[in-house]
Design an enzyme around this catalytic site. Structure first.
Site, PDB file in Angstrom:
ATOM      1  N   LYS A 112       0.817  -1.216   0.000  1.00 50.73           N
ATOM      2  CA  LYS A 112       0.000   0.000   0.000  1.00 50.73           C
ATOM      3  C   LYS A 112       0.849   1.262   0.000  1.00 50.73           C
ATOM      4  O   LYS A 112       0.501   2.250  -0.647  1.00 50.73           O
ATOM      5  CB  LYS A 112      -0.950   0.008   1.207  1.00 50.73           C
ATOM      6  CG  LYS A 112      -2.079  -0.998   1.058  1.00 50.73           C
ATOM      7  CD  LYS A 112      -3.106  -0.864   2.159  1.00 50.73           C
ATOM      8  CE  LYS A 112      -4.217  -1.887   1.978  1.00 50.73           C
ATOM      9  NZ  LYS A 112      -5.144  -1.936   3.101  1.00 50.73           N
ATOM     10  N   LYS A 197      -6.804 -10.332  -5.245  1.00 57.74           N
ATOM     11  CA  LYS A 197      -7.891 -10.560  -4.292  1.00 57.74           C
ATOM     12  C   LYS A 197      -9.134  -9.726  -4.625  1.00 57.74           C
ATOM     13  O   LYS A 197      -9.019  -8.601  -5.097  1.00 57.74           O
ATOM     14  CB  LYS A 197      -7.343 -10.191  -2.900  1.00 57.74           C
ATOM     15  CG  LYS A 197      -8.340 -10.231  -1.785  1.00 57.74           C
ATOM     16  CD  LYS A 197      -7.695  -9.823  -0.458  1.00 57.74           C
ATOM     17  CE  LYS A 197      -8.274  -8.512   0.052  1.00 57.74           C
ATOM     18  NZ  LYS A 197      -8.104  -8.275   1.480  1.00 57.74           N
ATOM     19  N   LYS A 200     -12.730  -5.024  -1.217  1.00 51.10           N
ATOM     20  CA  LYS A 200     -13.812  -4.038  -1.190  1.00 51.10           C
ATOM     21  C   LYS A 200     -13.323  -2.611  -1.390  1.00 51.10           C
ATOM     22  O   LYS A 200     -14.089  -1.749  -1.765  1.00 51.10           O
ATOM     23  CB  LYS A 200     -14.622  -4.161   0.090  1.00 51.10           C
ATOM     24  CG  LYS A 200     -13.919  -3.745   1.370  1.00 51.10           C
ATOM     25  CD  LYS A 200     -14.934  -3.679   2.490  1.00 51.10           C
ATOM     26  CE  LYS A 200     -14.414  -4.265   3.795  1.00 51.10           C
ATOM     27  NZ  LYS A 200     -13.203  -3.628   4.285  1.00 51.10           N
TER      28      LYS A 200
END
Ligand code: AMP
Ligand code: TRP
Length: 332
Positions: A112, A197, A200
């Site tokens: 990230k 993956k 969301k």
């Protein structure tokens, strides 16, 4: 009795990955077998740029979906993390136990932070310290088991290391927890990109099934899933990630085994159709209960208030003990 703790961040709309990788087992197994706490971990939603109104709305929606999925306040404790001060209070003590080096080794942080830097954005300090707050979430309840998807196992390993280190330095205070992963669908992949993956917080795309998607949207997304070259249906995560993902989703919905299910299909089309049917069937009751819950927000507030009270009652003495153990003067 075994104590279980797990949480979901309100950073986006919940996906099929959240459901099959986490929620479903909380509902079907964990809440019946253990003293289980499930939290909307809203403090964790602030590590990246966020819109306050959106975080608030998503927190409420996440709580409603957890209840709609079948978490029963009579069996388990459902609450919002920021309602219980003990999480942040313990996090600081654990920052004094964790090292800079071990936090920089966290895969999620590396990925990230690299992405943010590449986009020219600054990286919040809380993105680095985030696994310490997660450790506090877990240790404050003397948790034995943490049911999470595969992506979180490294963070639970860190939690174990910090618990052991704290206990060695300051005396037995925390239970050393372990992660438990679901037997199948520990990692549901994006239908359009089966090597990443289904997340969301990713950009809304055709490859992500949201729990509140309409039935025809769910069907369309699954029927258009990327499959692999070749025609045979075999279960091979490496060579055929697209087909393997569909088989795992189907297996998770039907309590089957992906390798065995593969033998029952001779075309991708039939596999997709059955997978779509299975997912729609699993999500139907959830959507119905969600509609009822959002129609009565007062009832949900009561559940969350009572959940926070109970959580506080467990965490407070544990965190007090940790404060005393490191040498801080008791408030008296
Ligand atoms: P998060 O969405 O990161 O807050 O994750 C909440 C829970 O859902 C965690 O236990 C995750 O491991 C799990 N989870 C999230 N995405 C997936 C996925 N694609 N497959 C399996 N589990 C997932
Ligand atoms: N970090 C977890 C995730 O991204 C969410 C989380 C926060 C969590 N605190 C937790 C999960 C404690 C289990 C236990 O999915």
């Amino acid at each position: 009795m075994t104590r279980i703790f797990s949480g979901i961040k309100p950073t986006g709309n919940l996906t099929l990955g959240n459901y099959l990788g986490a929620l479903r087992r909380w509902v079907q197994v964990d809440q019946h077998q253990a003293d289980a706490l499930f939290s909307v971990v809203d403090l964790h939603a602030l590590t990246i740029e966020h819109d306050p109104a959106r975080v608030r709305a998503l927190s409420r929606r996440t709580a409603a979906l957890m209840l709609a999925a079948g978490l029963d306040p009579a069996l388990c404790t459902v609450f919002v993390q920021s309602h219980v001060d003990e999480h942040a209070r313990l996090s600081y003590l654990l920052e004094c136990v964790a090292t800079d080096g071990e936090l920089r080794r966290m895969i999620q942080y590396k990925e990230k932070s690299a992405r943010a830097r590449a986009a020219g954005e600054s990286v919040r300090f809380s993105l680095l310290s985030y696994p310490v707050l997660m450790t506090a979430d877990i240790l404050a309840y003397r948790t034995d088991e943490v049911p999470v998807g595969e992506d979180q196992t490294q963070h639970v390993e860190l939690t174990r290391d910090l618990a052991v280190r704290f206990n060695q330095r300051y005396g037995e205070t925390f239970t050393v927890p372990k992660a438990t992963a679901p037997p199948v669908a520990a990692r549901v992949m994006d239908l359009q990109d089966p090597t990443s993956k289904m997340g969301k917080s990713h950009e809304a795309g055709a490859g992500i099934v949201y729990l509140l998607d309409d039935v025809d949207v769910v069907r369309k997304k699954i029927m258009r899933a990327v499959t692999d070259s070749g025609r045979e249906v075999t279960y091979d995560r490496e060579a055929r990630p697209g087909v393997a993902n569909l088989l795992e989703i189907l297996a998770a919905c039907r309590d089957g085994d992906p390798a065995v299910l593969a033998g029952a299909y001779d075309s991708y089309g039939a596999l997709k159709k059955d997978t779509a049917d299975a997912v729609i069937e699993v999500l139907r009751p959830l959507r119905e209960r969600y509609a009822a819950l959002v129609a009565d927000p007062g009832a949900m507030d009561t559940v969350l208030r009572e959940g926070a009270e109970r959580a506080r009652g467990i965490a407070r003495p544990v965190v007090d003990a940790a404060y005393a153990a490191v040498g801080l003067v008791p408030a008296g």
